[in-house]
Structures are given as C-alpha cells and as structure tokens.
Scaffold this active site. Structure first.
Site, mmCIF file in Angstrom:
data_model
loop_
_atom_site.group_PDB
_atom_site.id
_atom_site.type_symbol
_atom_site.label_atom_id
_atom_site.label_comp_id
_atom_site.label_asym_id
_atom_site.label_seq_id
_atom_site.Cartn_x
_atom_site.Cartn_y
_atom_site.Cartn_z
ATOM 1 N N ASP A 161 6.010 7.825 -5.070
ATOM 2 C CA ASP A 161 6.294 8.093 -6.483
ATOM 3 C C ASP A 161 7.159 9.352 -6.618
ATOM 4 O O ASP A 161 8.088 9.400 -7.412
ATOM 5 C CB ASP A 161 4.980 8.267 -7.250
ATOM 6 C CG ASP A 161 4.025 7.122 -6.985
ATOM 7 O OD1 ASP A 161 4.178 6.070 -7.617
ATOM 8 O OD2 ASP A 161 3.155 7.266 -6.103
ATOM 9 N N HIS A 189 -1.817 6.954 -7.927
ATOM 10 C CA HIS A 189 -0.701 6.117 -7.509
ATOM 11 C C HIS A 189 -0.820 4.782 -8.226
ATOM 12 O O HIS A 189 -1.453 3.844 -7.742
ATOM 13 C CB HIS A 189 -0.684 5.899 -5.994
ATOM 14 C CG HIS A 189 0.271 4.804 -5.596
ATOM 15 N ND1 HIS A 189 1.636 4.931 -5.741
ATOM 16 C CD2 HIS A 189 0.073 3.556 -5.131
ATOM 17 C CE1 HIS A 189 2.215 3.801 -5.369
ATOM 18 N NE2 HIS A 189 1.291 2.958 -4.997
HETATM 19 P P1 NAX Z 1 0.707 -6.323 4.391
HETATM 20 O O1 NAX Z 1 -0.196 -7.317 3.766
HETATM 21 O O2 NAX Z 1 2.034 -6.730 4.885
HETATM 22 O O3 NAX Z 1 -0.057 -5.653 5.628
HETATM 23 C C1 NAX Z 1 -1.358 -5.199 5.546
HETATM 24 C C2 NAX Z 1 -1.966 -5.385 6.914
HETATM 25 O O4 NAX Z 1 -3.243 -4.772 6.896
HETATM 26 C C3 NAX Z 1 -2.169 -6.843 7.308
HETATM 27 O O5 NAX Z 1 -1.575 -7.078 8.565
HETATM 28 C C4 NAX Z 1 -3.694 -6.983 7.358
HETATM 29 O O6 NAX Z 1 -4.127 -7.862 8.381
HETATM 30 C C5 NAX Z 1 -4.121 -5.550 7.647
HETATM 31 N N1 NAX Z 1 -5.495 -5.245 7.242
HETATM 32 C C6 NAX Z 1 -6.174 -5.698 6.166
HETATM 33 N N2 NAX Z 1 -7.418 -5.219 6.171
HETATM 34 C C7 NAX Z 1 -7.530 -4.434 7.258
HETATM 35 C C8 NAX Z 1 -8.587 -3.689 7.806
HETATM 36 N N3 NAX Z 1 -9.793 -3.660 7.223
HETATM 37 N N4 NAX Z 1 -8.361 -3.001 8.958
HETATM 38 C C9 NAX Z 1 -7.160 -3.053 9.549
HETATM 39 N N5 NAX Z 1 -6.123 -3.759 9.083
HETATM 40 C C10 NAX Z 1 -6.303 -4.446 7.946
HETATM 41 O O7 NAX Z 1 0.799 -5.134 3.339
HETATM 42 P P2 NAX Z 1 1.848 -3.936 3.289
HETATM 43 O O8 NAX Z 1 3.040 -4.345 2.510
HETATM 44 O O9 NAX Z 1 2.040 -3.402 4.655
HETATM 45 O O10 NAX Z 1 1.052 -2.892 2.373
HETATM 46 C C11 NAX Z 1 -0.130 -2.277 2.824
HETATM 47 C C12 NAX Z 1 -0.830 -1.565 1.683
HETATM 48 O O11 NAX Z 1 -0.021 -0.527 1.160
HETATM 49 C C13 NAX Z 1 -1.151 -2.462 0.499
HETATM 50 O O12 NAX Z 1 -2.486 -2.179 0.079
HETATM 51 C C14 NAX Z 1 -0.176 -2.009 -0.560
HETATM 52 O O13 NAX Z 1 -0.654 -2.249 -1.866
HETATM 53 C C15 NAX Z 1 -0.090 -0.544 -0.250
HETATM 54 N N6 NAX Z 1 1.058 0.195 -0.787
HETATM 55 C C16 NAX Z 1 0.849 1.480 -1.186
HETATM 56 C C17 NAX Z 1 1.868 2.298 -1.631
HETATM 57 C C18 NAX Z 1 1.614 3.711 -2.037
HETATM 58 O O14 NAX Z 1 2.562 4.356 -2.495
HETATM 59 N N7 NAX Z 1 0.419 4.286 -1.903
HETATM 60 C C19 NAX Z 1 3.242 1.764 -1.758
HETATM 61 C C20 NAX Z 1 3.509 0.570 -0.920
HETATM 62 C C21 NAX Z 1 2.383 -0.424 -0.829
HETATM 63 O O15 NAX Z 1 2.423 -1.279 -1.937
#
Ligand code: NAX
Length: 329
Positions: A161, A189
């Site tokens: 952000d 966020h």
């Molecule tokens: P993806 O769905 O591409 O990847 C997430 C990965 O995490 C998957 O491979 C899944 O198998 C794994 N996972 C799920 N639960 C898990 C656990 N308990 N232990 C270990 N691995 C686990 O998502 P991606 O685009 O990489 O985004 C990841 C997270 O970042 C999401 O929650 C998303 O909302 C969040 N974001 C946060 C942002 C921020 O500014 N704070 C911005 C970007 C993003 O949207």
C-alpha cells in the site's frame, strides 16, 4: 564470510512465492554479502509439494552464489526451525460462497498453528512478516499464539500500500519516487487503509502544498490506492504477485538493514501511540535502526485523518473480535 541466515517462507509454491524466493536467494532482501538458507513450507497436498519441488529445481538452476541451502517442508515445526526470518505468505483464499467470517476462521486456524510453531522452534530473534490475508489479523493471531517470543517480532505487510501510494504521488507531482519522503499508510491492509501524504516532502517542499487538492486526495488518490488490488485482478486476471513480493522484500530489507532516518510503513503491534489500542496490528509510519522499528511520534492528526483512522481501526477491531473465541481455546 557471514554465517548464513535462515529464511522460512510459507506458501512457497504460490504466485507470490514464485517472485519472492528468487529475490531472497539473489540477496535483494538481506544484502549482497549475506548467504541465506531457504526453508520452504507448503501444504501437505501432493500437487502443492510437487509444484514446490519444481520451483526448487528452478532456484537450483539459477546457481545463486548466496544460496547456502534449501529444504522443502509440509510441517511448520520443521520449516520454522531456527528461522531468523519468516515470511508467512500462504493463506486460505476466499472460496466460492465463503463468507468473510469463514475466511477469518480458516486463516485463524492456520496462523494459530504457525504462531505456535514459531514459538516452539524459531530463533528468539525471528522477524516475522505476515503477507497472507487478512494480513493484519493473521499477524495478530500468530503473535498471540507465540507468547514466548517478543510481540514486536510480529509484523504485517502494509508496504505494498505504501509503495502504491508513493507511485501515485510521483505520477501526480511529476517527481521521481525516490525524491518522496515522509509518506505513510495507517491501519489495515484493506481498502480502508489511510494513505497519508500530509507530512510528505519532495526535496524539502510539502507534497500537500504541491498537490493542493483535497478533492483529489479524497476522491482519486485514496480510492486508487485502496482499490489497487482489485484493479490489478481486473486487468491481469490474477492478484498482484510480483509487486507483493517486492513489497515483502522491501519490508524485510528495511527491518534488517534500517531506513537511515527515513520513514516507511510497517504493520506492527501498537504500543498505544495515536490512540490505537495496545497490540492492535496497525500500519504506522516508522523508522528502523539496528533492526528495531520505532513509530514516528508527534504527528498532528486532523479531523479528516482521525475519521479515516477510526474507520480502519473499527474494521480491525471487528476482525479481531471475530476470531477472539479461537484464541481463547
Ligand atoms: P496463491 O494461492 O498463489 O499461493 C498461496 C500458496 O499458499 C498456495 O501454494 C497454497 O498451497 C499455500 N498455502 C495455503 N495454506 C498454507 C499453509 N497453511 N501453509 C503453507 N502454505 C499454505 O496466493 P498468492 O497470490 O501467492 O497470495 C498469497 C497471499 O498473499 C494471499 O492470502 C493474498 O491474499 C495475500 N496478499 C497480500 C498482500 C498484502 O499486501 N498484504 C498483497 C498481495 C496478496 O494479495
């Protein structure tokens, strides 16, 4: 040569992971003279573990000189062992028909388990960054689940952000991003975050005076920064990944290396500053020195800013109340 530092990353086979891991191994996060060991966590699911192996093959194929080791895990108790840094990226995404409450609860479970694992096995100085959404509340849960670690070791990512706000201000003023100082983002966020350029300067001159347009702030700037994530999904068909990874690198880099007196934004447990209740995981303007962040104090909060801060605080308080019953158990 320096002793390698252990960096745990969860969600390592995900979208953000695919941008993040290569940059960590390249030295962008901890410095070009700091060897790293990557400890990568994914869910036990066979497809996820296989995808993780594929990413690790590619990391191998980069032959990064700073990469001193790399392991794959499906158990946080081994993934977080002796970790100096933990980037908690993996989270449960919102599925079809899933209510906000269900999403909060599913993630509360994940971050309770991971908080406990950090508490049990990570370095006592571990620096934790939660990226997975809802990032502030997930960070709060992990912090509360790790009572033997200092609360200040837990942070949430507001840096994306912050960087989005920087680039909007740069575009509006026609000045380079690198010339902008003293910008900050308050709160959660989420679209309620409050990006604040009232104190910002460019070459010593006030950004607020330069822009001199409260309507632009309210009707263009804040909605553009707040809804940027949605705009990227709309344009790309996928959520922000490389920019999120970049922000995570920036956050950890500045926490480890310091900001040289300059402001940045971190989501951190409140110490009561600016009337934000103790322990609320809140975006604040901070400076970092010797690996310790400090909230910038004494900023005047005008009526408009107070309203914005109240709004984002209210959302965080509601999220926290929504998961309170899980933390007691
Ligand atoms: P993806 O769905 O591409 O990847 C997430 C990965 O995490 C998957 O491979 C899944 O198998 C794994 N996972 C799920 N639960 C898990 C656990 N308990 N232990 C270990 N691995 C686990 O998502 P991606 O685009 O990489 O985004 C990841 C997270 O970042 C999401 O929650 C998303 O909302 C969040 N974001 C946060 C942002 C921020 O500014 N704070 C911005 C970007 C993003 O949207």
């Amino acid at each position: 040569a320096k002793t390698p530092m252990r960096v745990a990353v969860t969600g390592a086979a995900g979208q953000i992971g695919y941008s993040l891991l290569f940059r960590i191994a390249n030295g962008d996060m901890l410095g070009k003279d700091q060897p790293v060991i990557l400890q990568l966590l994914e869910i036990a699911d066979e497809k996820a573990q296989k995808a993780l192996k594929g990413v690790m093959m590619e990391i191998d194929d980069c032959a990064f000189p700073l990469l001193a080791g790399m392991t794959a895990h499906s158990d946080p108790m081994t993934a977080f062992k002796d970790a100096d840094f933990a980037l908690l990226v993996g989270a449960r995404p919102r599925g079809p028909g899933m209510e906000r409450k269900d999403l909060l609860e599913a993630n509360a479970q994940i971050f309770t388990v991971q908080g406990k694992a950090l508490d049990a096995v990570a370095s006592r100085n571990v620096k934790v960054l939660v990226v997975g959404n809802p990032a502030n509340t997930n960070a709060y849960i992990a912090m509360k689940s790790a009572p033997s670690l200092p609360a200040k070791n837990f942070t949430a990512m507001l840096r994306l952000d912050h960087n989005r706000a920087l680039s909007q201000v740069a575009a509006k003023t026609g000045k380079p991003v690198s010339s902008i100082e003293k910008l900050a983002v308050w709160g959660n966020h989420s679209p309620t975050m409050y990006a604040d350029y009232r104190f910002a300067t460019i070459d010593g001159a006030s950004v607020k005076d330069m822009i001199n347009d409260d309507a632009w702030n309210r009707d263009t700037f804040l909605p553009t920064v707040g809804k940027r994530g949605a705009a990227i999904i709309e344009a790309r068909g996928l959520s922000s990944a490389a920019s999120a990874a970049n922000a995570a690198i920036d956050h950890m880099h500045d926490w480890h290396i310091g900001t040289n007196g300059k402001w940045t934004t971190m989501g951190i447990p409140s110490d009561g500053s600016y009337g934000i209740p103790q322990d609320t995981m809140f975006g604040f303007p901070v400076t970092v020195e010797n690996g310790e962040y400090k909230i910038v104090q004494g900023l005047a909060i005008d009526e408009f800013s107070q309203e914005r801060i109240n709004l984002t605080l209210k959302e965080l308080t509601e999220e926290r109340e929504g998961v309170a019953h899980l933390l007691k158990a």
